[in-house]
Design a protein around this motif. Structure first.
Motif, PDB file in Angstrom:
ATOM      1  N   THR A  56      28.377  31.650  25.723  1.00  0.00           N
ATOM      2  CA  THR A  56      29.018  32.848  26.271  1.00  0.00           C
ATOM      3  C   THR A  56      28.071  34.044  26.240  1.00  0.00           C
ATOM      4  O   THR A  56      27.911  34.738  27.244  1.00  0.00           O
ATOM      5  CB  THR A  56      30.300  33.186  25.485  1.00  0.00           C
ATOM      6  OG1 THR A  56      31.232  32.119  25.677  1.00  0.00           O
ATOM      7  CG2 THR A  56      30.925  34.485  25.961  1.00  0.00           C
ATOM      8  N   PHE A  72      29.203  40.512  26.167  1.00  0.00           N
ATOM      9  CA  PHE A  72      29.511  39.090  26.000  1.00  0.00           C
ATOM     10  C   PHE A  72      29.024  38.596  24.642  1.00  0.00           C
ATOM     11  O   PHE A  72      29.698  37.838  23.963  1.00  0.00           O
ATOM     12  CB  PHE A  72      28.857  38.262  27.109  1.00  0.00           C
ATOM     13  CG  PHE A  72      29.595  38.274  28.413  1.00  0.00           C
ATOM     14  CD1 PHE A  72      30.263  39.386  28.878  1.00  0.00           C
ATOM     15  CD2 PHE A  72      29.606  37.145  29.207  1.00  0.00           C
ATOM     16  CE1 PHE A  72      30.926  39.390  30.089  1.00  0.00           C
ATOM     17  CE2 PHE A  72      30.266  37.132  30.424  1.00  0.00           C
ATOM     18  CZ  PHE A  72      30.925  38.255  30.861  1.00  0.00           C
ATOM     19  N   MET A 102      28.827  38.761  39.892  1.00  0.00           N
ATOM     20  CA  MET A 102      29.242  40.139  40.172  1.00  0.00           C
ATOM     21  C   MET A 102      28.560  40.694  41.420  1.00  0.00           C
ATOM     22  O   MET A 102      29.151  41.509  42.128  1.00  0.00           O
ATOM     23  CB  MET A 102      28.986  41.037  38.962  1.00  0.00           C
ATOM     24  CG  MET A 102      29.976  40.795  37.847  1.00  0.00           C
ATOM     25  SD  MET A 102      31.728  40.848  38.355  1.00  0.00           S
ATOM     26  CE  MET A 102      31.967  42.591  38.562  1.00  0.00           C
ATOM     27  N   THR A 153      32.757  33.008  34.039  1.00  0.00           N
ATOM     28  CA  THR A 153      31.427  32.989  33.433  1.00  0.00           C
ATOM     29  C   THR A 153      31.479  33.337  31.957  1.00  0.00           C
ATOM     30  O   THR A 153      30.633  32.889  31.188  1.00  0.00           O
ATOM     31  CB  THR A 153      30.475  33.962  34.163  1.00  0.00           C
ATOM     32  OG1 THR A 153      31.036  35.275  34.136  1.00  0.00           O
ATOM     33  CG2 THR A 153      30.231  33.523  35.580  1.00  0.00           C
ATOM     34  N   GLY A 154      32.483  34.120  31.570  1.00  0.00           N
ATOM     35  CA  GLY A 154      32.590  34.510  30.175  1.00  0.00           C
ATOM     36  C   GLY A 154      33.139  33.444  29.261  1.00  0.00           C
ATOM     37  O   GLY A 154      33.051  33.569  28.054  1.00  0.00           O
ATOM     38  N   LEU A 157      34.444  37.270  36.139  1.00  0.00           N
ATOM     39  CA  LEU A 157      33.798  37.190  34.825  1.00  0.00           C
ATOM     40  C   LEU A 157      34.630  36.355  33.864  1.00  0.00           C
ATOM     41  O   LEU A 157      34.129  35.875  32.856  1.00  0.00           O
ATOM     42  CB  LEU A 157      33.607  38.590  34.237  1.00  0.00           C
ATOM     43  CG  LEU A 157      32.686  39.516  35.010  1.00  0.00           C
ATOM     44  CD1 LEU A 157      32.597  40.863  34.328  1.00  0.00           C
ATOM     45  CD2 LEU A 157      31.318  38.909  35.165  1.00  0.00           C
ATOM     46  N   PHE A 204      26.330  43.087  30.922  1.00  0.00           N
ATOM     47  CA  PHE A 204      27.124  41.973  30.414  1.00  0.00           C
ATOM     48  C   PHE A 204      26.636  41.386  29.105  1.00  0.00           C
ATOM     49  O   PHE A 204      27.446  41.024  28.256  1.00  0.00           O
ATOM     50  CB  PHE A 204      27.222  40.870  31.468  1.00  0.00           C
ATOM     51  CG  PHE A 204      27.825  41.355  32.755  1.00  0.00           C
ATOM     52  CD1 PHE A 204      29.084  41.911  32.768  1.00  0.00           C
ATOM     53  CD2 PHE A 204      27.123  41.292  33.938  1.00  0.00           C
ATOM     54  CE1 PHE A 204      29.648  42.379  33.938  1.00  0.00           C
ATOM     55  CE2 PHE A 204      27.672  41.756  35.114  1.00  0.00           C
ATOM     56  CZ  PHE A 204      28.932  42.301  35.110  1.00  0.00           C
ATOM     57  N   GLY A 246      26.573  32.692  29.731  1.00  0.00           N
ATOM     58  CA  GLY A 246      27.672  33.327  30.464  1.00  0.00           C
ATOM     59  C   GLY A 246      27.317  34.707  30.973  1.00  0.00           C
ATOM     60  O   GLY A 246      27.648  35.075  32.103  1.00  0.00           O
ATOM     61  N   SER A 247      26.634  35.482  30.137  1.00  0.00           N
ATOM     62  CA  SER A 247      26.266  36.836  30.570  1.00  0.00           C
ATOM     63  C   SER A 247      25.237  36.796  31.693  1.00  0.00           C
ATOM     64  O   SER A 247      25.316  37.586  32.642  1.00  0.00           O
ATOM     65  CB  SER A 247      25.749  37.661  29.393  1.00  0.00           C
ATOM     66  OG  SER A 247      24.515  37.173  28.915  1.00  0.00           O
ATOM     67  N   SER A 256      26.786  35.877  34.940  1.00  0.00           N
ATOM     68  CA  SER A 256      27.657  36.927  35.453  1.00  0.00           C
ATOM     69  C   SER A 256      26.968  37.812  36.488  1.00  0.00           C
ATOM     70  O   SER A 256      27.640  38.372  37.357  1.00  0.00           O
ATOM     71  CB  SER A 256      28.179  37.791  34.303  1.00  0.00           C
ATOM     72  OG  SER A 256      29.006  37.024  33.477  1.00  0.00           O
ATOM     73  N   TYR A 257      25.667  37.955  36.374  1.00  0.00           N
ATOM     74  CA  TYR A 257      24.959  38.828  37.329  1.00  0.00           C
ATOM     75  C   TYR A 257      25.148  38.362  38.771  1.00  0.00           C
ATOM     76  O   TYR A 257      25.649  39.125  39.601  1.00  0.00           O
ATOM     77  CB  TYR A 257      23.472  38.937  36.975  1.00  0.00           C
ATOM     78  CG  TYR A 257      22.693  39.675  38.028  1.00  0.00           C
ATOM     79  CD1 TYR A 257      22.816  41.057  38.154  1.00  0.00           C
ATOM     80  CD2 TYR A 257      21.879  39.003  38.928  1.00  0.00           C
ATOM     81  CE1 TYR A 257      22.123  41.750  39.141  1.00  0.00           C
ATOM     82  CE2 TYR A 257      21.189  39.684  39.910  1.00  0.00           C
ATOM     83  CZ  TYR A 257      21.307  41.060  40.013  1.00  0.00           C
ATOM     84  OH  TYR A 257      20.630  41.732  40.982  1.00  0.00           O
TER      85      TYR A 257
END
Length: 169
Positions: free
Chosen positions: A105, A136, A117, A75-76, A72, A132, A109-110, A113-114
Motif C-alpha cells: 500500500t 498511503f 489520478m 490502488t490504496g 484511489l 500519495f 499503491g501510492s 495512484s499517479y
C-alpha cells in the motif's frame, strides 16, 4: 470441495468485507485509511492472499459506488492486501503480512495512484507523485501496527485458528 466449507468461506469473506466497508470511513484521516490496512493485514493472515485481494477489490468497488471515493480506493488497498497475504502464505509470520501491507500500500499503491489520478482527473500534475506516498505510507504503517497488535491476541484463539484452517490447508 465440501459445500459447507465453501459457504463458511464465503460467509467469512462477506463479514470481512462488511467490517472493512463500515470501519474504514469511520476511522479515516484525510487521505489516509488506516482501518483499511488493519483489515487488509487481518484478512491476509486469516484468509490468505486471494481472499484478501477479493475483499480489497469488493470494498474498493463499494466505496467508489456508494461513498464517492475516487479510484484511489483500488490502488490504496489491492496491492497491500495481496502482498500481505502472499508474504504470510510463504513465511507464516504475522509481521511478514505487516511488511507486505506497508510495502504494497505504502509504496506500490501510492506509485500506482499517479497514473490512475492522471486518468481520473485529466491532469498530469506532477504534484500527484508527492501527494500519495506519505499519506498511503502513513496509513499503512499505522494500520499495520494496529493489526499486528490485534493479531497477537487473535492468533491465540481457537476460533481464529479454526477459520485459518478453512483457508490454509
Amino acid at each position: 470441495m465440501d459445500s459447507k466449507v465453501s459457504i463458511k468461506k464465503v460467509t467469512i469473506l462477506a463479514i470481512m468485507i462488511a467490517l472493512d466497508f463500515v470501519l474504514s470511513p469511520i476511522f479515516r484521516i484525510e487521505g489516509m485509511a488506516p482501518m483499511s490496512s488493519v483489515l487488509n493485514v487481518t484478512a491476509a493472515v486469516l484468509m490468505g492472499p486471494w481472499y484478501a485481494l477479493v475483499m480489497a477489490i469488493v470494498c474498493a468497488f463499494l466505496r467508489m459506488l456508494l461513498l464517492g471515493i475516487p479510484p484511489l480506493a483500488f490502488t490504496g488497498a489491492v496491492f497491500g492486501a495481496f502482498l500481505a497475504g502472499l508474504l504470510y502464505l510463504i513465511y507464516r509470520k504475522n509481521w511478514m503480512a505487516v511488511i507486505g501491507e506497508i510495502f504494497g500500500t505504502g509504496v506500490l499503491g501510492s506509485l500506482a495512484s499517479y497514473p490512475v489520478m492522471v486518468w481520473y482527473t485529466g491532469s498530469s500534475n506532477q504534484l500527484f507523485w508527492f501527494v500519495f506516498t506519505p499519506k498511503f505510507f502513513g496509513g499503512a504503517i499505522s494500520g499495520s501496527i494496529i493489526a499486528y497488535v490485534i493479531l497477537l491476541r487473535l492468533s491465540k484463539t481457537r476460533q481464529f485458528k479454526d477459520i485459518q484452517k478453512l483457508f490454509f490447508k
